[in-house]
Design a protein around this motif. Structure first.
Motif, PDB file in Angstrom:
ATOM      1  N   ASP B  99      37.489  22.417  28.599  1.00  0.00           N
ATOM      2  CA  ASP B  99      36.867  21.993  29.858  1.00  0.00           C
ATOM      3  C   ASP B  99      35.349  21.878  29.759  1.00  0.00           C
ATOM      4  N   THR B 100      34.786  22.135  28.588  1.00  0.00           N
ATOM      5  CA  THR B 100      33.329  22.168  28.459  1.00  0.00           C
ATOM      6  C   THR B 100      32.834  20.852  27.856  1.00  0.00           C
ATOM      7  N   PRO B 101      32.028  20.104  28.594  1.00  0.00           N
ATOM      8  CA  PRO B 101      31.535  18.840  28.043  1.00  0.00           C
ATOM      9  C   PRO B 101      30.564  19.088  26.897  1.00  0.00           C
ATOM     10  N   HIS B 321      49.566  57.112  42.200  1.00  0.00           N
ATOM     11  CA  HIS B 321      49.648  55.649  42.172  1.00  0.00           C
ATOM     12  C   HIS B 321      48.260  55.059  42.012  1.00  0.00           C
ATOM     13  N   MET B 322      48.228  53.793  41.742  1.00  0.00           N
ATOM     14  CA  MET B 322      46.948  53.078  41.649  1.00  0.00           C
ATOM     15  C   MET B 322      47.154  51.657  42.140  1.00  0.00           C
ATOM     16  N   LYS B 323      46.221  51.213  42.982  1.00  0.00           N
ATOM     17  CA  LYS B 323      46.174  49.800  43.362  1.00  0.00           C
ATOM     18  C   LYS B 323      44.789  49.294  42.997  1.00  0.00           C
ATOM     19  N   CYS B 324      44.719  48.140  42.416  1.00  0.00           N
ATOM     20  CA  CYS B 324      43.375  47.619  42.170  1.00  0.00           C
ATOM     21  C   CYS B 324      43.368  46.108  42.225  1.00  0.00           C
ATOM     22  N   ARG B 325      42.187  45.605  42.489  1.00  0.00           N
ATOM     23  CA  ARG B 325      41.959  44.168  42.500  1.00  0.00           C
ATOM     24  C   ARG B 325      40.640  43.944  41.785  1.00  0.00           C
ATOM     25  N   ILE B 326      40.682  43.183  40.707  1.00  0.00           N
ATOM     26  CA  ILE B 326      39.503  42.967  39.880  1.00  0.00           C
ATOM     27  C   ILE B 326      39.164  41.481  39.909  1.00  0.00           C
ATOM     28  N   VAL B 327      37.987  41.179  40.410  1.00  0.00           N
ATOM     29  CA  VAL B 327      37.572  39.774  40.502  1.00  0.00           C
ATOM     30  C   VAL B 327      36.436  39.560  39.511  1.00  0.00           C
ATOM     31  N   LEU B 328      36.729  38.765  38.501  1.00  0.00           N
ATOM     32  CA  LEU B 328      35.742  38.489  37.451  1.00  0.00           C
ATOM     33  C   LEU B 328      35.137  37.117  37.704  1.00  0.00           C
ATOM     34  N   ASP B 329      33.838  37.016  37.515  1.00  0.00           N
ATOM     35  CA  ASP B 329      33.191  35.720  37.692  1.00  0.00           C
ATOM     36  C   ASP B 329      33.146  35.009  36.341  1.00  0.00           C
ATOM     37  N   GLY B 330      33.966  33.994  36.197  1.00  0.00           N
ATOM     38  CA  GLY B 330      34.042  33.272  34.916  1.00  0.00           C
ATOM     39  C   GLY B 330      32.945  32.244  34.752  1.00  0.00           C
ATOM     40  N   GLY B 331      32.240  31.934  35.840  1.00  0.00           N
ATOM     41  CA  GLY B 331      31.223  30.902  35.734  1.00  0.00           C
ATOM     42  C   GLY B 331      31.827  29.518  35.630  1.00  0.00           C
ATOM     43  N   ALA B 332      31.048  28.586  35.095  1.00  0.00           N
ATOM     44  CA  ALA B 332      31.377  27.167  35.219  1.00  0.00           C
ATOM     45  C   ALA B 332      32.472  26.702  34.268  1.00  0.00           C
ATOM     46  N   TYR B 333      32.658  27.376  33.145  1.00  0.00           N
ATOM     47  CA  TYR B 333      33.651  26.904  32.170  1.00  0.00           C
ATOM     48  C   TYR B 333      34.529  28.069  31.711  1.00  0.00           C
ATOM     49  N   VAL B 357      52.094  51.237  40.095  1.00  0.00           N
ATOM     50  CA  VAL B 357      50.824  50.509  40.152  1.00  0.00           C
ATOM     51  C   VAL B 357      51.023  49.134  40.773  1.00  0.00           C
ATOM     52  N   ASP B 358      49.954  48.659  41.375  1.00  0.00           N
ATOM     53  CA  ASP B 358      49.926  47.303  41.921  1.00  0.00           C
ATOM     54  C   ASP B 358      48.560  46.726  41.548  1.00  0.00           C
ATOM     55  N   ILE B 359      48.563  45.840  40.584  1.00  0.00           N
ATOM     56  CA  ILE B 359      47.312  45.405  39.944  1.00  0.00           C
ATOM     57  C   ILE B 359      47.170  43.900  40.099  1.00  0.00           C
ATOM     58  N   GLU B 360      45.938  43.480  40.343  1.00  0.00           N
ATOM     59  CA  GLU B 360      45.661  42.053  40.329  1.00  0.00           C
ATOM     60  C   GLU B 360      44.286  41.843  39.700  1.00  0.00           C
ATOM     61  N   ALA B 361      44.242  40.985  38.704  1.00  0.00           N
ATOM     62  CA  ALA B 361      42.938  40.615  38.152  1.00  0.00           C
ATOM     63  C   ALA B 361      42.862  39.103  38.130  1.00  0.00           C
ATOM     64  N   LEU B 362      41.688  38.584  38.410  1.00  0.00           N
ATOM     65  CA  LEU B 362      41.536  37.129  38.373  1.00  0.00           C
ATOM     66  C   LEU B 362      40.112  36.771  37.959  1.00  0.00           C
ATOM     67  N   ALA B 363      39.988  35.550  37.450  1.00  0.00           N
ATOM     68  CA  ALA B 363      38.649  35.030  37.126  1.00  0.00           C
ATOM     69  C   ALA B 363      38.406  33.782  37.947  1.00  0.00           C
ATOM     70  N   LEU B 364      37.191  33.684  38.457  1.00  0.00           N
ATOM     71  CA  LEU B 364      36.804  32.539  39.271  1.00  0.00           C
ATOM     72  C   LEU B 364      36.134  31.478  38.425  1.00  0.00           C
ATOM     73  N   TYR B 365      36.285  30.249  38.845  1.00  0.00           N
ATOM     74  CA  TYR B 365      35.351  29.196  38.436  1.00  0.00           C
ATOM     75  C   TYR B 365      34.225  29.172  39.470  1.00  0.00           C
ATOM     76  N   THR B 366      32.997  29.294  39.015  1.00  0.00           N
ATOM     77  CA  THR B 366      31.845  29.193  39.920  1.00  0.00           C
ATOM     78  C   THR B 366      30.769  28.353  39.239  1.00  0.00           C
ATOM     79  N   ASN B 367      29.635  28.225  39.879  1.00  0.00           N
ATOM     80  CA  ASN B 367      28.504  27.542  39.248  1.00  0.00           C
ATOM     81  C   ASN B 367      27.526  28.527  38.611  1.00  0.00           C
ATOM     82  N   ASN B 368      27.976  29.751  38.437  1.00  0.00           N
ATOM     83  CA  ASN B 368      27.163  30.727  37.713  1.00  0.00           C
ATOM     84  C   ASN B 368      27.297  30.488  36.217  1.00  0.00           C
TER      85      ASN B 368
END
Lengths: 185, 798, 296
Positions: B99-101, B321-333, B357-368
């Motif tokens: 995805d990287t030009p 128990h453990m619940k977590c939500r991890i939001v990672l900033d992936g930046g533009a590519y 456990v109830d786990i969620e992790a995700l990475a965003l596309y952003t303009n960072n």
């Protein structure tokens, strides 16, 4: 412009130097002495440390034209420089003071300054990019202060960043070089 | 003509006897201390040109027009290339998702994205030319966080996604999402006597390797190109470069030049394709060297993260128990973000036993700025958060934080949230015990007969305190990191091993494509060959693409995987040597046929120690060479909805104790000591192991108290791309780092070893944070900690 | 770009008169970074390293005439007794390598509010000796800083030396950075006691568009010390007086939020440093008084 100066005891002339070039650029790109490293070009890492008229400086912050007629020692000349110093004081017993047959591939057998040998022996070299600047700075500190405390070492090397080692083995290396120096003296 | 600075073979002579387990010295040590070791930035070629990249000055914009005419007209300029000049239909690259030009097309998506490239006869000419390129941007709104990324009217960072994650994400601005669900959290939660929640923020860290991105591309007569480059993985680069150039892979030759550190930051491409394009266009060698400013834009960073955790425990200190939500900033590519998500989710529980456990992790596309691999890779962010949670829980329960951790520590046989059992030693409680048992550093070391030594106080040379306001604190943390590539990746390495007689001596040559980035792989690989083949003289050939892939120098995997490949190839070489021996000398002694035979001390010996022949005689007139691929045990992908799967091949563990002194009035921190205990399975080179642990520990210290790339939330522009304002620890910031190395063999790994490099980076940061909390009593839910966080002066005035 | 290499001070002045846009370079700490990073392409660079006069200092009866290029290392090593505040400040400048080349002339020429020498010069009391072919003049340090990275120099003038009043009492310097070495000031504070005139002077760095003195705080403290007879009785400064002084120093700041720190933190930290440096200098003054009395 043209710049004439002495590097590691030899007269050097650089031609067609752009006026904005640093001493670091001239050493690396014009004189074939890439040992001094370019890691930040803003005096914030010490990787380009050389001795200018004996004084450790960041060669990235020296304009090429400023070295006209002056003397520069780089890591490439450190062994000779330290060797002359120890000869001058009658110290010829440094553990690495003798030249062996040199292996062109590994440099084994190369004559080394005590601080260079200590960096190898103590495991102070990893990627090695900070090493030349640290060696020049540490060698100069040991010249001024042969018996440094840990705090002295840390202060003297606080202008040289290393990203690999966490500095522990660098501390060990400087302590080792100081100890060997005092045994030899 | 060969490029000046091309690497040569590294041979260690007979004074180095060392096999595995010895602290053999680096074979490149002498070259590195004399300044002769050629890094990629030291490469030089007669008649070479200098490349320069023009980068976007805004984070998100349409490119209305690009005018290169003035730049091309400048004397000394040989080429100016934009997207329109790319030679084939392949105009994008990427580690996993293309995805990287190569050069921006129509749009830029982050501050500092490459837009055009220039080749000129002097770097200053190239800079002037780049400055003359006119780019007309029409700015677009910036996506900078989860809220702006998933808002109903959010602009899409990438339209028309076709990657393999696109189908399972809830929003096109979410790059990848990995849930892991195991047990019954609702039921377990009901058992909890205490429940602790926390919202944590992890800043954007930079690898800050000291040798900026650089390389030299030399055009070759056959229309190909030879690239001398500092990278972590030659073959991954090659796979991405060749199609863009329109060349078959065998016409893109790659040789590893000296690498000035990596830490994940060289896993993606930087200037590789640009240098090759310019070299092929101009017919001249082209060198590109980033300066430090550009380096901050030229590689991916560690993902900043927001982490929300909930843990429960019973009154007697057992986690429920453990619940977590991890939001990672992936930046533009994309870079390595999907794999980072996999790690963050699968390791989010830490080295603890929690069945529900109830786990969620995700990475965003952003303009960072794009984020990807950095030492610790997704496990670092999680460790910061779960270790803060452990301290909070212990405090709520009135328990000692170390005992609380030990009570819940995983061990061999524990089942991970992914359902994977841990099938080798996991000495978590023992590491904590050891690190706690180390002697404490004396109090008030800064006091001397001549008054306070400011160098040993918070603030250091800046002379801010002579002891006023200084409070000591102690904190502990422990972490878990996977070793090797996970989630079903075909993770292998290739080794070519040759044995022959040179000058009457048996000599072994090892050729791999392993990127030596400073970690000492070249040292250890020669040690393995010595141990396996009983010779002292081992030559390590330069790493290049004339041998098969070694995989990446990342994920703490090279000693394991390329080391494993070398051992395997050595075993095959040994068999062949023994065959030759049997053929030549088998009739001389019955043991050739009956005994277990070894190669030791330059001889063929029986397992009883009887020498049968000199290797020099066996190999007289013959040589043996083997090239083999070697794989570790296969892994499986995580199930996209449940996260179940045997995703990891090995785990590694480290624990830290941090002792800090905080100037509580000024909010300045001095780390007094950072002790570490780590299980390494088997220390192939104890000195190198210490170097890895101490170096990783110090990077974690930096993350705790000073390191952060600051991105303006309004413009998504980087505010501190320099070593003046992105600070890494100096020797005066770094404490003594005593290390206790434990060696519990992993029977599945070569020699029982365990990857070393990353684990110490995990627990170092939370240990320092815990110590600062201990000193100040503050909650501190973000890292790095800045003075304003410790003094209640975060808010702007007015 | 042209490179000018005047061999003497007179040649330098002539060159500057001929080329008023020429950028003087001595230690290179600021100028070379701007060139290396393409922030600046001056028409002329003028090297001052060959002007030996600039590397010299003279200790006079009242003040030290400090050449503009005397390296910070020399100040630390040789002028600790005469210029203790400046010597302490010099020790906090960047790295040993930079302290070996950089001098006060560079700090003054750049006039960045973050220059480490400024608070010490303001607190000690100093005059900047500047010269052009038109003549020489001395600019009081309080009038030298005219704006963000701006100073009172005319286009054809060069900084030759700074005349710093010799310490007649204890001085301190303190600087906050987010690293224990090699760091640019988040904010800094200099304090000098002047027992001869029974005054105190201050200097604040990086907490306003220019380096500033906390004049209201100085006036308050001068009055409080006088009123309580502290100079004579050598008593400990009352905590409430010290705190009031610290608060007034904070109030003298006009800081901004930036990547190095928040405005609010800067104001707070200046107050803490003011209180601490007052304690240190006053303790030192009391100690010196006791020794003097003991000897008498």
């Amino acid at each position: 412009m043209r710049v004439n100066f002495t590097v590691n005891g030899r007269p050097q002339e650089a031609d067609d130097v752009w006026e904005g070039e640093s001493l670091l650029y001239v050493l690396r790109e014009r004189l074939g002495l890439p040992g001094s490293k370019n890691a930040c070009e803003q005096g914030e890492c010490g990787s380009c440390t050389v001795r200018l008229d004996g004084v450790p400086v960041c060669s990235c912050l020296v304009a090429a034209g400023q070295v006209e007629g002056r003397e520069v020692v780089t890591v490439e000349g450190l062994a000779d420089y330290a060797g002359q110093r120890s000869c001058g004081t009658g110290d010829r017993t440094s553990p690495s003071g003798t030249a062996r047959d040199t292996d062109s591939q590994t440099g084994e057998g190369t004559r080394l300054a005590p601080i260079q040998q200590a960096f190898i022996d103590a495991g102070a070299v990893q990627c090695g990019f900070c090493t030349p600047g640290l060696l020049v700075a540490a060698d100069e500190m040991l010249e001024r202060n042969p018996d440094p405390t840990d705090a002295d070492i840390r202060e003297a090397l606080s202008g040289n960043l290393c990203r690999c080692t966490g500095y522990e083995k660098i501390m060990d290396a400087v302590r080792l070089a100081a100890a060997r120096q005092s045994e030899g003296a | 003509m060969a490029a000046n600075g091309a690497p040569t073979k590294i041979t260690q002579g007979s004074q180095t006897k060392g096999g595995i387990g010895e602290s053999t010295l680096r074979p490149d040590g002498t070259l590195k201390v004399t300044g002769e070791f050629a890094y990629s930035s030291d490469m030089w070629h007669e008649d070479m040109l200098w490349g320069q990249i023009l980068r976007s000055t805004v984070a998100h914009a349409q490119i209305v027009s690009i005018d290169t005419s003035e730049a091309l007209a400048l004397p000394g300029v040989h080429a100016v290339l934009t997207y329109d000049d790319l030679p084939t239909d392949v105009k994008h690259y990427g580690l996993e998702i293309r995805d990287t030009p190569v050069l921006a097309h129509g749009k830029v998506r982050h501050h500092g994205e490459p837009v055009a490239i220039v080749a000129a006869d002097h770097p200053e000419t190239a800079r002037r030319a780049a400055a003359k390129i006119k780019v007309d941007y029409r700015e677009l709104p910036v996506i900078t966080d989860e809220a702006s990324a998933t808002a109903p009217d959010a602009v899409l960072v990438h339209e028309n996604r076709e990657d393999h994650h696109a189908g399972h994400v809830p929003h096109p601005n979410i790059l990848h999402r990995q849930p892991i669900v195991r047990g019954d959290v609702a039921r377990a939660r009901a058992r909890a006597d205490v429940i602790v929640e926390g919202e944590y923020t992890f800043g954007m860290q930079d690898q800050a390797f000291l040798g900026p991105e650089s390389g030299l591309a030399v055009p070759e007569e056959d229309g190909g190109v030879h690239l001398y480059i500092a990278t972590q993985w030659l073959h991954s680069d090659l796979r991405q470069i060749a199609p863009v150039l329109g060349l078959p892979e065998d016409k893109v030759r790659m040789t590893l030049s000296g690498v000035g550190g990596a830490f994940g930051g060289r896993e993606d491409l930087s200037m590789q394709i640009h240098a090759c394009l310019l070299a092929l266009r101009t017919g001249k060698p082209v060198k590109i060297v980033y300066n430090r400013f550009e380096s901050f834009f030229g590689h991916v960073h560690r993902h900043p993260a927001k982490l929300h955790y909930e843990h429960g425990a019973t009154r007697d200190g057992k986690l429920t128990h453990m619940k977590c939500r991890i939001v990672l900033d992936g930046g533009a590519y994309a870079s390595a973000s999907p794999a980072v998500v996999g790690n963050a989710s699968s390791l989010s529980v830490g080295p603890y036993v929690i069945d529900d456990v109830d786990i969620e992790a995700l990475a965003l596309y952003t303009n960072n700025p794009p984020c990807g691999a950095m030492r610790g890779f997704g496990a670092v962010q999680a460790c910061f958060a779960y270790e803060a949670q452990m301290d909070k829980l212990a405090a709520r329960l009135g328990m000692d934080p170390v005992e609380f951790r030990q009570l819940n520590a995983m061990e061999q046989g524990t089942v991970m949230p992914t359902g994977q059992p841990v099938d080798s030693p996991a000495p978590v409680a023992e590491l904590l015990r050891r690190v706690k048992a180390m002697p404490m550093p004396p109090e008030r070391q800064w006091e001397s007969s001549e008054g306070a030594d400011v160098r040993q106080l918070p603030g250091g040379l800046s002379n801010t305190t002579h002891g006023e306001g200084v409070v000591r604190g102690v904190g502990y943390a422990v972490g878990i990191k996977n070793v090797g590539f996970s989630e079903g990746f075909d993770d292998y390495s290739t080794a070519r091993v040759r044995m022959e007689v040179v000058g009457g001596e048996p000599v072994v040559t090892v050729h791999t494509a392993m990127a030596e980035v400073g970690q000492g792989g070249v040292t250890v690989h020669a040690q393995i060959a010595r141990t396996e083949l009983g010779v002292t003289q081992v030559t390590i050939n330069p790493a290049d693409t004339r041998v098969g892939s070694a995989g990446s120098t990342s994920a703490s995997r090279q000693t394991y995987v390329t080391g494993g490949a070398i051992r395997h190839a050595c075993e095959l070489v040994r068999e062949k040597v023994l065959e030759i021996g049997r053929r030549k000398f088998g009739s001389h002694h019955p043991a050739w046929a009956t005994a277990e035979l070894l190669l030791e001390g330059g001889k063929v010996v029986t397992d009883g120690g009887e020498a049968l022949a000199d290797l020099a005689d066996v190999l007289e007139g013959e040589s043996v060479e083997v090239e083999e691929e070697w794989r570790h045990r296969p892994t499986e992908p995580f199930h996209p909805r449940t996260g179940q799967g045997n995703g990891h091949v090995q785990y590694s563990f480290a624990a830290h104790r941090a002792v800090v002194e905080v100037d509580t009035e000024l909010g300045l921190v001095k780390v007094i000591e950072l002790a570490c205990a780590q299980d390494v399975g088997k220390a192939l080179n104890p000195l190198s192991v210490l170097g890895q642990i101490q170096g990783g520990t110090t990077q974690g210290l930096g993350m705790a108290v000073m390191e952060e790339i600051v991105v303006d939330p309004k413009t998504a522009k980087v505010k501190n791309p320099s070593f003046t304002d992105y600070l890494i620890p100096t020797i005066l910031d770094t404490p003594t780092i005593p290390v206790d190395v434990l060696e519990l063999a992993d029977e599945h790994a070569p020699y029982g070893l365990r990857g070393v490099g990353e684990a110490p980076t995990l627990s170092s940061t939370p240990a320092v944070l815990a110590a600062i909390r201990d000193a100040t009593g503050l909650e501190l839910n973000r890292t790095p900690v800045r003075p304003e966080h410790l003094t209640g002066t975060r808010r702007s005035e007015g | 770009m042209d490179f000018l290499r005047p061999a003497s001070w007179e040649e330098a002045l002539a060159a500057k008169a001929e080329h008023p846009t020429a950028v003087p370079i001595a230690g290179g700490t600021d100028v070379m970074v701007e060139i290396n990073f393409d922030h600046r392409r001056p028409e002329y660079l003028m090297d001052l390293n060959r002007v030996g006069d600039l590397f010299e200092w003279e200790v006079g009866a009242e003040s030290v005439r400090l050449g503009a290029s005397v390296p910070y290392t020399r100040i630390m090593e040789n002028l600790r007794a005469e210029l203790p505040g400046l010597a302490l400040a010099s020790h906090t400048v960047a790295s040993p390598q930079i302290r070996n080349r950089g001098g006060v002339g560079g700090n003054l020429g750049t006039a960045s509010p973050a220059g480490d020498a400024h608070p010490a010069l303001l607190a000690a009391g100093a005059e900047v000796e500047v010269e052009s072919v038109r003549g020489s003049r001395r600019i009081p340090i309080d009038e030298f800083y005219t704006g963000v990275k701006r100073n009172a120099l005319a286009a054809d003038e060069l900084i030759r030396a700074v005349h710093v009043r010799k310490a007649d009492g204890p001085q301190q310097f303190s600087k906050v950075g987010t690293r224990n070495a090699m760091v640019i000031a988040v904010c800094a504070f200099g304090l000098a006691l002047h027992p001869q005139t029974r005054t105190v002077r201050t200097g604040i760095g990086s907490a306003a568009p220019t380096p500033v003195r906390a004049k209201v705080a100085e006036e308050f403290l001068n009055a409080a010390l006088e009123e309580g007879g502290f100079w004579d009785n050598g008593k400990i400064v009352t905590p409430s007086v010290a705190q009031r002084f610290a608060d007034l120093c904070s109030a003298a700041c006009n800081p901004i939020d930036d990547v190095r720190g928040t405005a609010s933190y800067r104001r707070h930290a200046v107050g803490v440093m003011a209180r601490r440096t007052l304690t240190w200098t006053w303790e030192s003054y009391r100690g010196a008084r006791r020794i003097t009395e003991g000897a008498a």
